[in-house]
Design a protein around this motif. Structure first.
Motif, PDB file in Angstrom:
ATOM      1  N   HIS A 184       3.746   8.144   2.966  1.00 45.96           N
ATOM      2  CA  HIS A 184       4.689   8.851   2.287  1.00 45.96           C
ATOM      3  C   HIS A 184       5.189   8.170   1.117  1.00 45.96           C
ATOM      4  CE1 HIS A 184       7.949  11.474   1.904  1.00 45.96           C
ATOM      5  NE2 HIS A 184       9.031  10.667   2.160  1.00 45.96           N
ATOM      6  N   ARG A 185       4.865   8.997  -0.293  1.00 40.97           N
ATOM      7  CA  ARG A 185       5.331   8.004  -1.297  1.00 40.97           C
ATOM      8  C   ARG A 185       6.437   8.801  -1.971  1.00 40.97           C
ATOM      9  NH1 ARG A 185      -0.613   6.909  -3.716  1.00 40.97           N
ATOM     10  NH2 ARG A 185      -1.125   8.834  -2.616  1.00 40.97           N
ATOM     11  N   CYS A 186       7.162   9.708  -1.418  1.00 42.44           N
ATOM     12  CA  CYS A 186       8.414  10.211  -1.968  1.00 42.44           C
ATOM     13  C   CYS A 186       8.134  11.005  -3.482  1.00 42.44           C
ATOM     14  CB  CYS A 186       9.389   9.109  -2.444  1.00 42.44           C
ATOM     15  SG  CYS A 186       9.318   7.701  -1.498  1.00 42.44           S
ATOM     16  N   ARG A 199     -10.395  -8.848  13.315  1.00 41.15           N
ATOM     17  CA  ARG A 199     -10.773  -9.919  13.831  1.00 41.15           C
ATOM     18  C   ARG A 199     -12.123 -10.412  13.644  1.00 41.15           C
ATOM     19  NH1 ARG A 199      -6.924 -10.852  17.830  1.00 41.15           N
ATOM     20  NH2 ARG A 199      -5.794  -8.709  18.711  1.00 41.15           N
ATOM     21  N   GLN A 200     -12.899  -9.908  12.805  1.00 35.45           N
ATOM     22  CA  GLN A 200     -14.007 -10.078  12.245  1.00 35.45           C
ATOM     23  C   GLN A 200     -14.296 -10.243  10.830  1.00 35.45           C
ATOM     24  OE1 GLN A 200     -16.651  -7.189  13.528  1.00 35.45           O
ATOM     25  NE2 GLN A 200     -16.572  -7.617  15.718  1.00 35.45           N
ATOM     26  N   ALA A 201     -13.042 -10.197  10.040  1.00 37.50           N
ATOM     27  CA  ALA A 201     -12.802  -9.967   8.787  1.00 37.50           C
ATOM     28  C   ALA A 201     -12.643 -11.247   7.934  1.00 37.50           C
ATOM     29  CB  ALA A 201     -12.041  -8.890   8.361  1.00 37.50           C
ATOM     30  N   ASP A 202     -13.073 -11.540   6.639  1.00 37.58           N
ATOM     31  CA  ASP A 202     -12.347 -12.704   5.965  1.00 37.58           C
ATOM     32  C   ASP A 202     -11.619 -12.374   4.866  1.00 37.58           C
ATOM     33  OD1 ASP A 202     -15.896 -13.835   5.754  1.00 37.58           O
ATOM     34  OD2 ASP A 202     -14.365 -14.430   7.207  1.00 37.58           O
ATOM     35  N   VAL A 203     -11.710 -11.108   4.324  1.00 40.24           N
ATOM     36  CA  VAL A 203     -10.679 -10.837   3.316  1.00 40.24           C
ATOM     37  C   VAL A 203     -10.235  -9.425   3.297  1.00 40.24           C
ATOM     38  CG1 VAL A 203     -12.824 -10.172   1.811  1.00 40.24           C
ATOM     39  CG2 VAL A 203     -10.702 -10.481   0.871  1.00 40.24           C
ATOM     40  N   MET A 204      -8.794  -9.143   3.361  1.00 36.12           N
ATOM     41  CA  MET A 204      -8.411  -8.004   3.493  1.00 36.12           C
ATOM     42  C   MET A 204      -8.089  -7.420   2.281  1.00 36.12           C
ATOM     43  SD  MET A 204      -5.125  -6.883   5.779  1.00 36.12           S
ATOM     44  CE  MET A 204      -3.563  -7.260   5.311  1.00 36.12           C
ATOM     45  N   ILE A 205      -8.720  -6.321   1.631  1.00 36.13           N
ATOM     46  CA  ILE A 205      -8.465  -5.651   0.171  1.00 36.13           C
ATOM     47  C   ILE A 205      -7.745  -4.743   0.542  1.00 36.13           C
ATOM     48  CG2 ILE A 205      -9.573  -4.714  -1.719  1.00 36.13           C
ATOM     49  CD1 ILE A 205     -12.165  -5.851  -0.907  1.00 36.13           C
ATOM     50  N   VAL A 206      -6.271  -5.130   0.199  1.00 33.48           N
ATOM     51  CA  VAL A 206      -5.115  -4.009   0.459  1.00 33.48           C
ATOM     52  C   VAL A 206      -5.294  -2.901  -0.782  1.00 33.48           C
ATOM     53  CG1 VAL A 206      -2.726  -3.515   0.418  1.00 33.48           C
ATOM     54  CG2 VAL A 206      -3.700  -5.659   1.346  1.00 33.48           C
ATOM     55  N   ALA A 207      -5.764  -1.820  -0.466  1.00 31.37           N
ATOM     56  CA  ALA A 207      -6.166  -0.926  -1.685  1.00 31.37           C
ATOM     57  C   ALA A 207      -5.651   0.364  -1.439  1.00 31.37           C
ATOM     58  CB  ALA A 207      -7.629  -0.372  -1.722  1.00 31.37           C
ATOM     59  N   GLY A 208      -4.192   0.460  -2.325  1.00 31.63           N
ATOM     60  CA  GLY A 208      -3.445   1.464  -2.187  1.00 31.63           C
ATOM     61  C   GLY A 208      -2.002   1.104  -2.073  1.00 31.63           C
ATOM     62  N   THR A 209      -1.127   2.092  -1.910  1.00 25.61           N
ATOM     63  CA  THR A 209       0.338   2.058  -1.683  1.00 25.61           C
ATOM     64  C   THR A 209       0.741   1.678  -0.286  1.00 25.61           C
ATOM     65  OG1 THR A 209       0.432   4.032  -3.005  1.00 25.61           O
ATOM     66  CG2 THR A 209       2.530   2.937  -2.421  1.00 25.61           C
ATOM     67  N   VAL A 210       1.645   0.617  -0.253  1.00 21.46           N
ATOM     68  CA  VAL A 210       2.139   0.249   1.157  1.00 21.46           C
ATOM     69  C   VAL A 210       3.436   0.739   1.306  1.00 21.46           C
ATOM     70  CG1 VAL A 210       2.725  -1.925   2.306  1.00 21.46           C
ATOM     71  CG2 VAL A 210       0.807  -1.901   0.810  1.00 21.46           C
ATOM     72  N   THR A 211       3.646   1.464   2.166  1.00 21.52           N
ATOM     73  CA  THR A 211       4.774   2.114   2.679  1.00 21.52           C
ATOM     74  C   THR A 211       5.501   1.249   3.745  1.00 21.52           C
ATOM     75  OG1 THR A 211       3.720   3.372   4.307  1.00 21.52           O
ATOM     76  CG2 THR A 211       4.044   4.321   2.128  1.00 21.52           C
ATOM     77  N   GLN A 267      10.449   3.213  -9.054  1.00 18.86           N
ATOM     78  CA  GLN A 267      11.909   3.619  -9.417  1.00 18.86           C
ATOM     79  C   GLN A 267      12.409   4.579  -8.198  1.00 18.86           C
ATOM     80  OE1 GLN A 267      12.091   5.812 -13.201  1.00 18.86           O
ATOM     81  NE2 GLN A 267      14.006   4.686 -13.350  1.00 18.86           N
ATOM     82  N   TYR A 268      11.946   5.525  -7.724  1.00 16.97           N
ATOM     83  CA  TYR A 268      12.621   6.207  -6.994  1.00 16.97           C
ATOM     84  C   TYR A 268      11.794   6.208  -5.593  1.00 16.97           C
ATOM     85  CZ  TYR A 268      14.631   7.913 -11.000  1.00 16.97           C
ATOM     86  OH  TYR A 268      15.289   8.090 -12.364  1.00 16.97           O
ATOM     87  N   GLY A 269      10.915   5.590  -5.462  1.00 16.34           N
ATOM     88  CA  GLY A 269      10.379   5.421  -4.231  1.00 16.34           C
ATOM     89  C   GLY A 269      11.063   4.512  -2.873  1.00 16.34           C
ATOM     90  N   TYR A 270      11.750   5.408  -2.071  1.00 12.19           N
ATOM     91  CA  TYR A 270      12.682   4.802  -1.209  1.00 12.19           C
ATOM     92  C   TYR A 270      11.787   4.225  -0.026  1.00 12.19           C
ATOM     93  CZ  TYR A 270      12.042   9.859   0.335  1.00 12.19           C
ATOM     94  OH  TYR A 270      11.509  10.869   0.641  1.00 12.19           O
ATOM     95  N   HIS A 271      10.662   4.734   0.181  1.00 13.11           N
ATOM     96  CA  HIS A 271       9.835   4.536   1.436  1.00 13.11           C
ATOM     97  C   HIS A 271       8.331   3.606   0.888  1.00 13.11           C
ATOM     98  CE1 HIS A 271       7.097   5.858   4.932  1.00 13.11           C
ATOM     99  NE2 HIS A 271       7.848   5.053   5.255  1.00 13.11           N
TER     100      HIS A 271
END
Lengths: 155, 373, 168
Positions: free
Chosen positions: B47-49, C66-78, C113-117
């Motif tokens: 949820h990206r607002c 548990r079997q991974a070496d690298v975590m590619i965080v691809a995208g928005t983290v809420t 700016q306005y992403g409260y989540h």
């Protein structure tokens, strides 16, 4: 059916319970007394001439003095569209749920509750859907203050 | 298929991080052995607002945010918003803009259905369709990149026109691609759609009866897979779609009851062929012109509201825009087709096996960015 | 390598062992399939035929951390997802690396700016090794990020840090 015909039909069936109608070609709507939303919606879905079987959109809008719930309805058989509005007071926005009429309303009403704080009475499972369960506040309200942090994470 | 539910119920979590959930979707499965009694979707992890941003940013600035909702079909998301604002302001665009918008929207529809087909094959256990679909999709992305500079999120459809005109030779490149691509669809059918294992896994699973689909507001290929012929491009045409000759693909139940996962998947493949037809006609109809001539100096609609819908690859996308006469929208509500179909997911997945849940989820082709906005 | 780390001063034996470990680790970073949003589609395109990720040893996207070496965080983290990310990171075994792909996971991206989540950057909850900018980054950018990570891995050593006394 044209929007003014639909408005006339609603007015004939429900009389004073339809508070205002504006059947403009761009976006026709009627304001309904919030206590009467269930019989009006049932009539719109079941009447042969109207057959509004598709709830397209259920939107909550926060104006300065009221909260409006807008139902945009469409008929797959007759191919016409009409909108209903309910005006609710900002402090206690409560309305009957139309989940029994259109199953689509289940999630739409949960979202309106989550983001705007409108309580739908008679809903089978009214809880937050997009935000976490322990979130405070209803973000789409105009007077929402952005939180500084959530569970030790800065916002 | 319905199964008898006896004995203890175990709650299994198909968590937000999962290779097959097409994004961050959490499914809470209440299982009795291998049979799922209830599959409850939990959303909101993306949820990206969007709606809060839309209230605080001027009308043209909202377009890049609409891109990011359904990122697989960004042109269609922008198009829906831009058409809604143009309807509110009463702007008419010229023929060149309409034809280019249709070409871009249909090419993006093909690209999005290729992602759907490729990842569905991947979920069912075959990797080759994934590679073939992405290889063909890369040519479409090359065309987009030449035109507007971006591969995935374009900001190309502007209110009143387009960001920039297409380069010379665009028509030839598009027609070359369509000529190359149409036989590839038959190859994909031979590999995946008519594959015995694929049919066995998908043809009797996830049946969505037509009355349930209409009651729950399901639209797009998911509705057409249940046999209902309903397409916004035919029923409420926009951008001149009434002048184009194409069919609406529906599920016919060749391999099982109508409304199964296979039907929904096959509707997408048939739609890809129809999109190729539309693109050819749009290229033939293109005329020279200025793509920015109808863009107003300041986008300031009069106070009012509008609801406009378009056919995006995942269903009927609706924008309800309320304007208060200022430079920023007062409220933008997005009616997302994937949101409504996830509302019906619980009903169509009752009684399926755990492996069938993956098949059903892949066939409804959801994109979490659009559900959570 | 928990047992051997920090016990020995730098010498020719350690540098050869270092070279061996780093060669093995950098040439087969197995990613965790952690696509969140739009960057996930570009990550899938990087793994597909044109921008082949397999030549870097990274085409086996693991389903489980548990079997991974690298975590590619691809995208928005809420916010809702951030608690799960912390748990997934804790489930990964050492040595583990994190590539933050895209501007949303770098610092919040267009939603700052306005992403409260929206969490303004995944480095609020987990340590990040490489940041790949872009919205979304081109597949070539992700490959460059992977190469930078490989360079970083090659500089690791199991020897005692200079100037410290005793085992680490």
């Amino acid at each position: 059916m044209k929007p003014d015909e639909i408005a006339a039909l609603l007015g004939a069936q429900f009389g004073a319970r339809i508070l205002e109608s504006k059947p403009s070609p761009l976006s026709p709507w009627s304001v309904v007394d919030p206590a009467e939303i269930l019989p009006v919606c049932r009539f719109l879905r079941d009447d042969e001439r109207l057959r509004m079987d598709h709830l397209e959109c259920l939107a909550g809008v926060d104006y300065k003095d009221r909260i409006e719930v807008v139902y945009v309805l469409y008929s797959m058989t007759h191919r016409h569209r009409y909108a209903l509005k309910c005006l609710l007071p900002r402090e206690s926005a409560r309305l009957n749920s139309v989940e029994s009429i259109w199953g689509a309303a289940n999630w739409h009403e949960r979202e309106a509750y989550d983001l705007l704080g409108i309580v739908f009475e008679g809903h089978s499972d009214l809880r937050r859907i997009l935000l976490p369960d322990d979130w405070e506040g209803h973000p789409l309200r105009r007077d929402y203050k952005f939180p500084t942090s959530y569970r030790d994470m800065p916002v | 298929m319905e199964a008898e539910y006896t004995g203890d119920v175990m709650t299994l979590n198909m968590g937000p991080q999962h290779p097959s959930t097409h994004g961050v979707l959490r499914l809470e499965l209440k299982t009795d052995g291998e049979v799922v009694a209830e599959a409850i979707p939990h959303i909101g992890y993306l949820h990206r607002c969007f709606e809060k941003h839309a209230e605080n940013i001027e009308y043209p600035g909202v377009v890049p945010f609409t891109d990011r909702m359904d990122y697989c079909a960004a042109m269609n998301m922008e198009l829906g918003y831009v058409l809604a604002v143009e309807k509110l302001m009463g702007i008419e665009v010229n023929n060149r803009v309409r034809c280019i918008r249709i070409i871009m929207a249909e090419l993006n529809r093909i690209a999005s259905h290729l992602i759907a087909a490729g990842t569905y094959g991947n979920d069912m256990g075959s990797f080759t369709p994934f590679l073939w679909c992405f290889r063909d999709r890369e040519t479409i992305l090359d065309i987009f990149e030449e035109t507007c500079g971006a591969r995935l999120l374009y900001n190309y459809n502007w209110i009143g026109g387009l960001m920039c005109d297409v380069l010379p030779g665009f028509e030839k490149r598009v027609i070359d691609f369509i000529d190359y691509f149409e036989p590839q669809v038959d190859n994909l059918n031979k590999l995946l759609s008519d594959n015995y294992i694929f049919i066995k896994r998908t043809a009797n699973v996830g049946i969505m009866p037509p009355e349930l689909a209409i009651n729950y507001g399901v639209t797009g290929p998911n509705l057409r897979g249940s046999g209902i012929k309903f397409d916004v491009r035919k029923d409420e045409p926009y951008l001149g779609y009434e002048e184009y000759d194409f069919d609406v693909a529906i599920g016919r139940g060749e391999h099982g009851p109508i409304g199964s996962c296979w039907d929904r998947y096959m509707v997408r493949i048939r739609e890809v062929k129809e999109s190729c037809k539309i693109v050819r006609q749009a290229v033939a109809k293109m005329t020279p012109g200025d793509v920015q001539e109808s863009i107003p100096k300041r986008i300031k609609p009069a106070a009012g509201e509008v609801y406009h819908r378009t056919e995006c690859p995942r269903g009927e996308l609706g924008y309800y825009i309320v304007s208060d006469g200022s430079l920023k929208p007062y409220r933008v509500k997005v009616k997302s087709p994937c949101f409504t179909v996830m509302g019906a997911f619980r009903k169509i997945s009752r009684g399926a096996m755990i492996a069938d849940i993956i098949a059903i989820l892949g066939s409804v082709d959801v994109v979490l960015g659009e559900i959570d906005r | 390598m928990g047992v051997l780390e920090g016990k020995f001063e730098e010498n020719v034996f350690i540098t050869s062992v270092d070279w061996l470990f780093n060669w093995a680790r950098s040439n087969s970073p197995w990613p965790l399939s952690f696509g969140l949003a739009c960057c996930a589609i570009e990550m899938m395109a990087t793994g597909a035929a044109r921008y082949d990720l397999a030549r870097f040893g990274a085409e086996v996207f693991r389903g489980t951390p548990r079997q991974a070496d690298v975590m590619i965080v691809a995208g928005t983290v809420t916010m809702k997802m951030a608690t799960r990310i912390k748990r997934l990171y804790a489930q990964m075994p050492e040595p583990k690396y994190v590539i933050s792909m895209g501007s949303c996971s770098n610092n919040g991206g267009p939603y700052w700016q306005y992403g409260y989540h929206v969490l303004k950057g995944v480095d609020e909850v987990i340590p990040v090794d490489v940041y790949v900018p872009g919205c979304p980054p081109r597949p070539e950018s992700l490959l460059e990020g992977l190469i930078q990570l490989q360079k970083k891995i090659r500089q690791e050593t199991i020897a005692k840090p200079k100037g410290s006394k005793g085992a680490a």
